[in-house]
Design a protein around this motif. Structure first.
Motif, PDB file in Angstrom:
ATOM      1  N   LEU A 199      40.971  27.087  34.316  1.00  0.00           N
ATOM      2  CA  LEU A 199      42.065  27.344  33.383  1.00  0.00           C
ATOM      3  C   LEU A 199      43.313  27.767  34.145  1.00  0.00           C
ATOM      4  N   HIS A 200      44.399  27.019  33.968  1.00  0.00           N
ATOM      5  CA  HIS A 200      45.659  27.356  34.619  1.00  0.00           C
ATOM      6  C   HIS A 200      46.699  27.853  33.619  1.00  0.00           C
ATOM      7  N   GLN A 201      46.681  27.269  32.431  1.00  0.00           N
ATOM      8  CA  GLN A 201      47.721  27.564  31.460  1.00  0.00           C
ATOM      9  C   GLN A 201      47.500  28.932  30.823  1.00  0.00           C
ATOM     10  N   LYS A 202      48.515  29.778  30.907  1.00  0.00           N
ATOM     11  CA  LYS A 202      48.486  31.119  30.322  1.00  0.00           C
ATOM     12  C   LYS A 202      47.157  31.839  30.589  1.00  0.00           C
ATOM     13  N   PRO A 203      46.786  32.000  31.852  1.00  0.00           N
ATOM     14  CA  PRO A 203      45.508  32.666  32.156  1.00  0.00           C
ATOM     15  C   PRO A 203      45.459  34.105  31.652  1.00  0.00           C
ATOM     16  N   THR A 204      46.622  34.720  31.459  1.00  0.00           N
ATOM     17  CA  THR A 204      46.642  36.117  31.005  1.00  0.00           C
ATOM     18  C   THR A 204      46.172  36.254  29.562  1.00  0.00           C
ATOM     19  N   HIS A 205      46.101  35.146  28.811  1.00  0.00           N
ATOM     20  CA  HIS A 205      45.715  35.215  27.404  1.00  0.00           C
ATOM     21  C   HIS A 205      44.251  34.827  27.164  1.00  0.00           C
ATOM     22  N   VAL A 206      43.543  34.424  28.217  1.00  0.00           N
ATOM     23  CA  VAL A 206      42.157  33.969  28.080  1.00  0.00           C
ATOM     24  C   VAL A 206      41.212  35.163  27.936  1.00  0.00           C
ATOM     25  N   LYS A 207      40.279  35.085  26.980  1.00  0.00           N
ATOM     26  CA  LYS A 207      39.246  36.105  26.839  1.00  0.00           C
ATOM     27  C   LYS A 207      38.224  35.932  27.964  1.00  0.00           C
ATOM     28  N   LEU A 208      37.996  36.994  28.709  1.00  0.00           N
ATOM     29  CA  LEU A 208      37.130  36.920  29.890  1.00  0.00           C
ATOM     30  C   LEU A 208      35.653  37.062  29.521  1.00  0.00           C
ATOM     31  N   SER A 209      34.794  36.435  30.323  1.00  0.00           N
ATOM     32  CA  SER A 209      33.345  36.520  30.144  1.00  0.00           C
ATOM     33  C   SER A 209      32.699  36.872  31.480  1.00  0.00           C
ATOM     34  N   ALA A 210      31.502  37.452  31.426  1.00  0.00           N
ATOM     35  CA  ALA A 210      30.753  37.735  32.654  1.00  0.00           C
ATOM     36  C   ALA A 210      30.517  36.427  33.398  1.00  0.00           C
ATOM     37  N   GLY A 211      30.733  36.437  34.702  1.00  0.00           N
ATOM     38  CA  GLY A 211      30.553  35.240  35.511  1.00  0.00           C
ATOM     39  C   GLY A 211      31.830  34.458  35.730  1.00  0.00           C
ATOM     40  N   ASP A 212      32.893  34.774  34.976  1.00  0.00           N
ATOM     41  CA  ASP A 212      34.178  34.106  35.208  1.00  0.00           C
ATOM     42  C   ASP A 212      34.691  34.462  36.605  1.00  0.00           C
ATOM     43  N   VAL A 213      35.284  33.486  37.275  1.00  0.00           N
ATOM     44  CA  VAL A 213      35.846  33.717  38.609  1.00  0.00           C
ATOM     45  C   VAL A 213      37.367  33.719  38.503  1.00  0.00           C
ATOM     46  N   LEU A 214      37.985  34.778  38.988  1.00  0.00           N
ATOM     47  CA  LEU A 214      39.435  34.900  38.994  1.00  0.00           C
ATOM     48  C   LEU A 214      39.962  34.554  40.382  1.00  0.00           C
ATOM     49  N   LEU A 215      40.995  33.719  40.443  1.00  0.00           N
ATOM     50  CA  LEU A 215      41.701  33.477  41.700  1.00  0.00           C
ATOM     51  C   LEU A 215      42.900  34.415  41.703  1.00  0.00           C
ATOM     52  N   ILE A 216      42.896  35.366  42.627  1.00  0.00           N
ATOM     53  CA  ILE A 216      43.874  36.447  42.620  1.00  0.00           C
ATOM     54  C   ILE A 216      44.726  36.403  43.886  1.00  0.00           C
ATOM     55  N   GLY A 217      46.026  36.547  43.728  1.00  0.00           N
ATOM     56  CA  GLY A 217      46.928  36.714  44.856  1.00  0.00           C
ATOM     57  C   GLY A 217      47.202  38.195  45.055  1.00  0.00           C
ATOM     58  N   ALA A 218      46.927  38.709  46.247  1.00  0.00           N
ATOM     59  CA  ALA A 218      47.081  40.149  46.488  1.00  0.00           C
ATOM     60  C   ALA A 218      47.354  40.411  47.957  1.00  0.00           C
ATOM     61  N   ASN A 219      48.128  41.476  48.229  1.00  0.00           N
ATOM     62  CA  ASN A 219      48.311  41.913  49.606  1.00  0.00           C
ATOM     63  C   ASN A 219      47.170  42.855  49.977  1.00  0.00           C
ATOM     64  N   ASN A 220      47.171  43.381  51.196  1.00  0.00           N
ATOM     65  CA  ASN A 220      46.057  44.202  51.673  1.00  0.00           C
ATOM     66  C   ASN A 220      45.855  45.453  50.834  1.00  0.00           C
ATOM     67  N   PHE A 221      46.962  46.090  50.434  1.00  0.00           N
ATOM     68  CA  PHE A 221      46.863  47.307  49.627  1.00  0.00           C
ATOM     69  C   PHE A 221      46.253  46.989  48.264  1.00  0.00           C
ATOM     70  N   GLN A 222      46.750  45.917  47.641  1.00  0.00           N
ATOM     71  CA  GLN A 222      46.234  45.527  46.325  1.00  0.00           C
ATOM     72  C   GLN A 222      44.770  45.117  46.407  1.00  0.00           C
ATOM     73  N   ALA A 223      44.396  44.414  47.491  1.00  0.00           N
ATOM     74  CA  ALA A 223      43.002  43.993  47.672  1.00  0.00           C
ATOM     75  C   ALA A 223      42.081  45.203  47.803  1.00  0.00           C
ATOM     76  N   GLY A 224      42.572  46.247  48.480  1.00  0.00           N
ATOM     77  CA  GLY A 224      41.789  47.477  48.603  1.00  0.00           C
ATOM     78  C   GLY A 224      41.514  48.099  47.246  1.00  0.00           C
ATOM     79  N   LYS A 225      42.515  48.071  46.364  1.00  0.00           N
ATOM     80  CA  LYS A 225      42.338  48.605  45.018  1.00  0.00           C
ATOM     81  C   LYS A 225      41.374  47.738  44.204  1.00  0.00           C
ATOM     82  N   LEU A 226      41.449  46.424  44.408  1.00  0.00           N
ATOM     83  CA  LEU A 226      40.544  45.518  43.702  1.00  0.00           C
ATOM     84  C   LEU A 226      39.092  45.784  44.084  1.00  0.00           C
ATOM     85  N   ARG A 227      38.869  46.078  45.369  1.00  0.00           N
ATOM     86  CA  ARG A 227      37.494  46.333  45.821  1.00  0.00           C
ATOM     87  C   ARG A 227      36.919  47.619  45.226  1.00  0.00           C
ATOM     88  N   GLN A 228      37.789  48.524  44.799  1.00  0.00           N
ATOM     89  CA  GLN A 228      37.325  49.765  44.191  1.00  0.00           C
ATOM     90  C   GLN A 228      37.034  49.593  42.701  1.00  0.00           C
TER      91      GLN A 228
END
Length: 592
Positions: A351-380
């Motif tokens: 899904l590319h179009q308006k990904p922010t509006h999609v209802k998420l489900s377990a097992g969904d894979v998100l492609l995320i753009g993040a810098n090192n600081f943001q990635a550290g927060k994601l891992r937490q």
């Protein structure tokens, strides 16, 4: 058939429908069913809420904590290193080693945690040896399931069935009582995957980079905000560019200086914005008032590195707080310090179009753009599992030794009968906290509360079935239909019904529903309860035919780029094979 039995069966039918359709989360359904039993007078409030104090519920919560302490200590880092070395030598040896390693770990550690630990390693190994991840992730999940049935603590289902047995006056399941038949299932399952199953695994295209894998097909362009732009003076997240055109701002340059991108950044005239935008919105951007476009070209992974960011794949974990919510509802970008979701893989659809509006489900894979600081927060974030750009845990001998000794102590004391498993597990948790193996604030985070509430709720089904005589009625029907063929046939029927139901509804709910009926059936036939109880315990965890059959199957769905039919093709022959094997070996190890 009494009115009470009709009410109980009606509530259970409602529960099954809700479990299968997934209109509500499994923990919500379980608590709802418990409440209905209390409101209809089938159970007293004390009986309905007894599941929260059941030894099975407390043991499962304790094992979540112990499993997390082992993982966080870095004790399992060598497993990833060994698997990487093996994988680079030979695919078949890698598949065999992967299944055996996953099985060995899952016998003592929560299998969801095992898959979460090994999945990033497997994905990296598959890219190193130029093999599609789809060739290794199903073996990883299946191996963990096969190992989980070898010990009492291998799965929460085993602990649940043991708790139901104890509640009904039967002897609880011993720590290694499941092992003899469990090891037979493991050998058969691994042999099947090695000689047959691997040929049925799909081979999805192996992409060179994540932007290609997610088929972004988007363009990267630089725009200049002119003084008359409506977005000048507005916060980035509230600007028309972001809100109306749904573009991702990758970088902002102001007076030749690159500044950090964050949602509340105030845009100014002459700001240069590097943005990622879909082909369909490119024309609209060109017509936007107060915007001047510079050059445009296809989006590449390298563009993230140029803006001091990387692309990360992250999976929505089972029972995550994010399930059923959209990124917009979660305020994902603000909560994760500006990290942005570029695409979502939902099942076999990207899904590319308006990904922010999609209802998420377990097992969904998100492609995320993040810098090192943001990635550290994601891992937490406990609700997300980063499965790319991973950082290997470091050895911490100050933690590893006490954590492993305490875990071994829990297993030994329970196995030798020195303490009941619930007591040894609780004692292990207290020792881990006091010796610094895990911090008290981490304890509440690592427990999967959805599983705990679900277990407490589904235990009420067994209590209601037993109290009203509904279990006896259903047992009589089974005996009437199959009893003439003997206990062997009935046991085979129980195994078949259990693994079929588990493929479409919660394995714990299936076990809670069928274990009381299995106990009463054995008693009505005048044979030992043990083989019937074991058939339910084994079958409830050996679910290979669907991605919903078990949490680990759900976890690998997106990362493996699988389709529903892949599970049917690979898992159905294995389930049928194990059904035949179970019908023979369970009575051998647990005589009638």
């Amino acid at each position: 058939m009494t009115v009470e039995i009709i009410i109980v069966l009606g509530i259970i039918v409602l529960a099954v429908i809700l479990f299968v359709t997934e209109r509500l989360s499994i923990d919500t359904v379980a608590v709802l069913i418990m409440l209905l039993f209390v409101l209809t007078g089938i159970l007293t409030p004390v009986e309905g809420l007894a599941g929260f104090s059941n030894p099975a519920t407390i043991t499962v919560a304790s094992m979540f904590i112990i499993s997390s302490a082992i993982s966080k200590s870095g004790a399992l880092s060598s497993v990833g290193i060994a698997l990487t070395r093996i994988g680079r030598k030979n695919y078949l040896l890698c598949l065999l080693s992967l299944m055996l390693i996953a099985a060995g770990l899952s016998a003592f550690i929560n299998d969801t945690a095992v898959v979460a630990l090994l999945m990033p390693v497997v994905i990296q190994v598959s890219r190193d040896i130029k093999v599609s991840p789809s060739k290794l992730l199903i073996p990883l999940s299946f191996g963990s399931l096969l190992g989980g049935v070898c010990t009492l603590i291998g799965t929460s289902t085993n602990i649940l069935v043991s708790g139901i047995a104890q509640t009904q006056g039967e002897k609880p399941i011993g720590m290694f009582e499941l092992a003899p038949a469990g090891l037979c299932f493991l050998v058969v399952g691994v042999a099947y995957m090695f000689f047959v199953g691997r040929h049925l695994l799909p081979s999805r295209k192996l992409s060179e980079n994540l932007s290609e894998e997610f088929d972004l097909g988007d363009y990267l362009t630089e725009i200049i905000l002119l003084p008359d732009s409506p977005s000048v003076g507005q916060q980035l997240q509230k600007s028309g560019l972001v809100r109306d055109l749904d573009i991702e701002v990758m970088q902002v340059t102001r007076s030749k200086e690159k500044i950090q991108v964050f949602p509340t950044l105030i845009l100014k005239a002459n700001d240069v914005l590097k943005v990622r935008i879909g082909v369909d919105k490119l024309k609209s951007l060109k017509q936007e008032k107060g915007v001047k476009l510079k050059s445009e070209r296809k989006f590449r992974d390298e563009d993230m590195r140029m803006s001091h960011s990387k692309l990360y794949e992250a999976i929505i974990t089972p029972n995550s707080y994010m399930e059923g919510k959209s990124l917009k509802e979660l305020d994902f970008r603000s909560y994760n310090h500006g990290a942005s979701v570029l695409a979502i893989r939902h099942r076999d659809e990207i899904l590319h179009q308006k990904p922010t509006h999609v209802k998420l489900s377990a097992g969904d894979v998100l492609l995320i753009g993040a810098n090192n600081f943001q990635a550290g927060k994601l891992r937490q974030n406990e609700d997300l599992l980063i499965i790319s750009q991973t950082e290997r845990s470091h050895f911490n001998y100050g933690k590893i030794i006490p954590v492993l000794l305490i875990s071994l102590g829990v297993i030994v004391t329970a196995a030798t009968g020195l303490m009941p498993i619930v007591v040894s597990a609780l004692a292990g948790v207290m020792l881990l906290i006091m010796l610094g193996g895990i911090r008290i604030e981490e304890v509440y985070k690592v427990i999967d509360w959805k599983v705990i509430f679900m277990l407490a709720g589904v235990l009420s089904m067994g209590a209601a079935l037993e109290k009203t005589g509904a279990a006896k009625l259903l047992a009589d029907y089974l005996i009437y239909g199959v009893g003439d063929y003997g206990p062997h046939a009935l046991l085979s029927v129980f195994f078949f019904i259990t693994f079929m139901a588990t493929n479409f509804m919660s394995n714990n709910a299936t076990a809670a529903l069928l274990a009381p009926i299995a106990i009463v059936t054995a008693e009505e036939m005048g044979v030992s309860v043990r083989p019937f109880l074991m058939a339910v315990a084994y079958a409830a965890s050996l679910s290979f035919m669907t991605p919903m059959g078990y949490q680990t199957n759900t976890m690998i769905y997106g990362p493996g780029n699988y389709r529903f039919a892949d599970y049917l093709k690979v898992g159905t022959p294995l389930n049928i094979l194990l059904w035949i094997v179970a019908s023979i070996i369970i009575p051998f190890f647990f005589p009638f």
